[in-house]
Design an enzyme around this catalytic site. Sequence first.
Site, PDB file in Angstrom:
ATOM      1  N   SER A  25       0.873  -1.166   0.000  1.00 61.09           N
ATOM      2  CA  SER A  25       0.000   0.000   0.000  1.00 61.09           C
ATOM      3  C   SER A  25       0.911   1.216   0.000  1.00 61.09           C
ATOM      4  CB  SER A  25      -0.914   0.001   1.224  1.00 61.09           C
ATOM      5  OG  SER A  25      -0.139   0.091   2.400  1.00 61.09           O
ATOM      6  N   GLY A  26       0.427   2.303  -0.503  1.00 63.40           N
ATOM      7  CA  GLY A  26       1.257   3.496  -0.566  1.00 63.40           C
ATOM      8  C   GLY A  26       2.090   3.528  -1.821  1.00 63.40           C
TER       9      GLY A  26
END
Length: 123
Positions: A25-26
């Site tokens: 994520s990110g």
Amino acid sequence: MLPIPTKLVKQGVRDMVRLSDARMSGTSYGACVLHVAPESAVGGPLAFVRDGDLIELDVEKKVLNLKISPEEFEKRRSGWKAPVRKYERGYGVIFAQHVKQADEGCDFDFLEGTAPVAEPEIH
């Protein structure tokens, strides 16, 4: 965020491809190939990579190959042992036993429905 190893930075390397069977994520920087499946934890090909191995990546052809002989691959595969389970009960066990591989959606197998699910729109 996997930084480039200091040894490579000292040699002038400023970018490298990162391969992982992990979820992400990110954001990160540089070229990343994620969600390689099946995962190394279940005996996927990344479990057999060793220091110094060459890996072929051709994005246009959608090719990712560990460049070792079939004999060496089989030797490594036959010597592979599943990692020791970290959890004996609870969510960790449920996750390990029931979450499907990335190419199958990373969802719990017991939540699969019979109705097709459309791909989300990407904007």
